[in-house]
Design an enzyme around this catalytic site. Structure first.
Site, PDB file in Angstrom:
ATOM      1  N   HIS A 299      35.972  35.394  50.799  1.00  0.00           N
ATOM      2  CA  HIS A 299      35.458  36.255  49.720  1.00  0.00           C
ATOM      3  C   HIS A 299      36.513  37.305  49.344  1.00  0.00           C
ATOM      4  O   HIS A 299      36.792  37.519  48.156  1.00  0.00           O
ATOM      5  CB  HIS A 299      34.166  36.931  50.189  1.00  0.00           C
ATOM      6  CG  HIS A 299      33.698  38.035  49.293  1.00  0.00           C
ATOM      7  ND1 HIS A 299      32.777  37.846  48.290  1.00  0.00           N
ATOM      8  CD2 HIS A 299      34.044  39.360  49.235  1.00  0.00           C
ATOM      9  CE1 HIS A 299      32.568  38.984  47.667  1.00  0.00           C
ATOM     10  NE2 HIS A 299      33.330  39.922  48.228  1.00  0.00           N
ATOM     11  N   GLU A 300      37.079  37.953  50.362  1.00  0.00           N
ATOM     12  CA  GLU A 300      38.107  38.972  50.097  1.00  0.00           C
ATOM     13  C   GLU A 300      39.334  38.338  49.446  1.00  0.00           C
ATOM     14  O   GLU A 300      39.973  38.941  48.574  1.00  0.00           O
ATOM     15  CB  GLU A 300      38.504  39.676  51.398  1.00  0.00           C
ATOM     16  CG  GLU A 300      37.382  40.451  52.069  1.00  0.00           C
ATOM     17  CD  GLU A 300      36.796  41.524  51.177  1.00  0.00           C
ATOM     18  OE1 GLU A 300      37.518  42.049  50.309  1.00  0.00           O
ATOM     19  OE2 GLU A 300      35.597  41.844  51.339  1.00  0.00           O
TER      20      GLU A 300
ATOM     21  N   HIS B 219      39.018  38.009  45.728  1.00  0.00           N
ATOM     22  CA  HIS B 219      39.404  39.200  44.959  1.00  0.00           C
ATOM     23  C   HIS B 219      40.901  39.195  44.683  1.00  0.00           C
ATOM     24  O   HIS B 219      41.344  39.554  43.587  1.00  0.00           O
ATOM     25  CB  HIS B 219      39.035  40.469  45.737  1.00  0.00           C
ATOM     26  CG  HIS B 219      37.571  40.764  45.774  1.00  0.00           C
ATOM     27  ND1 HIS B 219      36.811  40.863  44.633  1.00  0.00           N
ATOM     28  CD2 HIS B 219      36.726  40.987  46.809  1.00  0.00           C
ATOM     29  CE1 HIS B 219      35.558  41.146  44.961  1.00  0.00           C
ATOM     30  NE2 HIS B 219      35.483  41.210  46.274  1.00  0.00           N
TER      31      HIS B 219
ATOM     32  N   GLU C 174      32.271  40.713  42.372  1.00  0.00           N
ATOM     33  CA  GLU C 174      31.784  40.296  43.681  1.00  0.00           C
ATOM     34  C   GLU C 174      31.144  38.911  43.617  1.00  0.00           C
ATOM     35  O   GLU C 174      31.303  38.094  44.531  1.00  0.00           O
ATOM     36  CB  GLU C 174      30.778  41.318  44.217  1.00  0.00           C
ATOM     37  CG  GLU C 174      31.350  42.691  44.513  1.00  0.00           C
ATOM     38  CD  GLU C 174      32.419  42.676  45.585  1.00  0.00           C
ATOM     39  OE1 GLU C 174      32.389  41.766  46.444  1.00  0.00           O
ATOM     40  OE2 GLU C 174      33.298  43.556  45.571  1.00  0.00           O
TER      41      GLU C 174
END
Length: 438
Positions: free
Chosen positions: A285-286, A289, A365
């Site tokens: 997930h990070e 970004h 997100e």
């Protein structure tokens, strides 16, 4: 004339207090009686339904804790505005400037003395709210931090904020004295390198003041994370962990910094309570970004909002000082005792813009979640990771509309869990409840 201004200031202060009181009552009704954030019928019994992975006590505590925190948020921010206004109406800001200028002729020392006096007053007045937040977190089992450790962090906060504010304010008021019409533009231009500089030093200078950071001890997990980063074509050499267990039971992981100082960071609570696959999903997930360049979009958005905010602040300050300067005890904008007015206006603008910035953040997100699912192909671990994050922080999975607009930089967990479960067509019915539900 002075007496007339004082009488008007008293009336203005009383009106402000009455309006604040009415606002508090309205928000109390909205938060505690205006809606309970019930789970939509279509989602009941699915993996997104908190009743399927939280005990009855956890559900009760989550609802109670969330309502108190939400109410505190909506009350504390306008209370801070009220404090700025009272400081101006009582002439405290002007008095602080007189005291500071009487001690020395050095402008920087005068600025430092004024800011110290103002900062001390704000710290003392706002301390009960900050302490209650700490007490609340301890009472509900989120915080594990002792009072002395919490106070130590508070003192560090005070001096870090004081140092940065001193630098910003000294430059800001120098620009105002040099150009009363274009100071906002020059200030914004300086904001660009300053923002990048702060982001660059944050991981190596500021963050270590609060916690200890060290390379990830679990080298097998680090290899998995770095392999995942290589798949995503992300340059990364190390993963760091931080000792948060002595302060909180909550879970978290993040990427911070820019350039050579960028870091992947895992809280030790996350390492202790999530499986490797769940951790890898959070890391993916990070990485999402990073791949989608959200950090750069974030900087650009912040700078755009700062430009608009500084321009509006300059217009508002000029108008308010011209019209109400005698009541607010401000003679001209270039005097440093106009700082509480600057802080008041910028705080209001920041609060007003938060629904927009939060909406953009929630979109990013969601995109990062989608990227993580595509990279990992493991929606089951994503679901259980989100469920554990919800339990550890007693998070509210389906907040009221205003709460979502003003507080949520991430989509509510109800949405996140359901979307990642739905992404790959995972069966939506929840498994048998955990042992604690029995």
């Amino acid at each position: 004339m002075e007496q007339g201004g004082n009488d008007i200031a008293k009336k203005m202060g009383i009106v402000a207090l009455l309006l604040f009181g009415v606002y508090v009552l309205c928000m109390y009704w909205y938060i505690f009686h205006g809606g309970d954030g019930t789970i939509p019928q279509a989602l009941k019994g699915t993996v997104a339904d908190p009743a399927m992975f939280m005990s009855e006590r956890e559900l009760y505590l989550s609802g109670e804790y969330s309502k108190i925190r939400n109410f505190l948020f909506f009350v504390a921010t306008p209370f801070e505005w009220l404090v700025y206004l009272v400081i101006l109406l009582m002439g405290l800001s002007r008095y602080f400037e007189k005291v500071s200028t009487a001690q020395t002729k050095w402008k920087l020392v005068q600025n430092a003395a004024y800011l110290f006096l103002l900062s001390i007053v704000l710290y003392v007045v706002l301390y009960p709210i900050e302490y209650y937040r700490f007490y609340l977190s301890k009472s509900y089992g989120i915080s594990t931090q002792g009072f002395s450790s919490w106070m130590r962090d508070g003192v560090i906060d005070f001096w870090v904020n004081f140092g940065m504010t001193f630098l910003i304010v000294s430059v800001l008021y120098w620009l105002i004295r040099k150009s009363t019409k274009r100071w906002w533009l020059f200030a914004w231009l300086l904001t660009i390198p300053f923002t990048i500089f702060v982001m660059f030093i944050q991981p190596v200078v500021i963050d270590p003041l609060y916690n200890d950071f060290y390379p990830l001890k679990n080298k097998e997990l680090e290899t998995k994370i770095l392999t995942l980063a290589e798949q995503a074509q992300i340059p990364a050499e190390h993963v760091y962990e931080v000792n948060m267990a002595e302060k909180t039971n909550a879970l978290n992981a993040y990427v911070t910094g820019v350039g050579s100082n960028s870091r992947i960071v895992l809280w030790d609570t996350t390492l202790n309570r999530l499986s490797d696959n769940e951790i890898l999903f959070i890391m993916a997930h990070e990485m999402g970004h990073y791949v989608e360049k959200h950090i750069y979009f974030g900087i650009a958005g912040y700078l755009l909002l700062t430009l608009i905010g500084l321009w509006l602040t300059s217009k508002c300050m000029k108008w308010l000082i011209t019209r109400y300067g005698h009541i607010l005890k401000i003679i001209k904008i270039s005097d440093i005792h106009s700082l509480p007015l600057f802080l008041l206006i910028t705080s209001i603008l920041l609060f007003a813009s938060s629904p927009l910035s939060n909406y953009i953040s929630r979109y990013q997100e969601t995109r990062a979640d989608q990227y993580a699912i595509s990279l990992m192909g493991d929606q089951a671990s994503a679901v259980t990771a989100f469920q554990k994050l919800t339990k550890s922080g007693l998070s509210e999975v389906n907040p009221q509309l205003l709460v979502k607009w003003f507080r949520y930089t991430h989509p509510p967990m109800l949405e996140r869990i359901y979307k990642v479960a739905e992404k790959e067509g995972q069966k939506k019915e929840a498994p048998i409840k955990e042992e604690q539900k029995k």
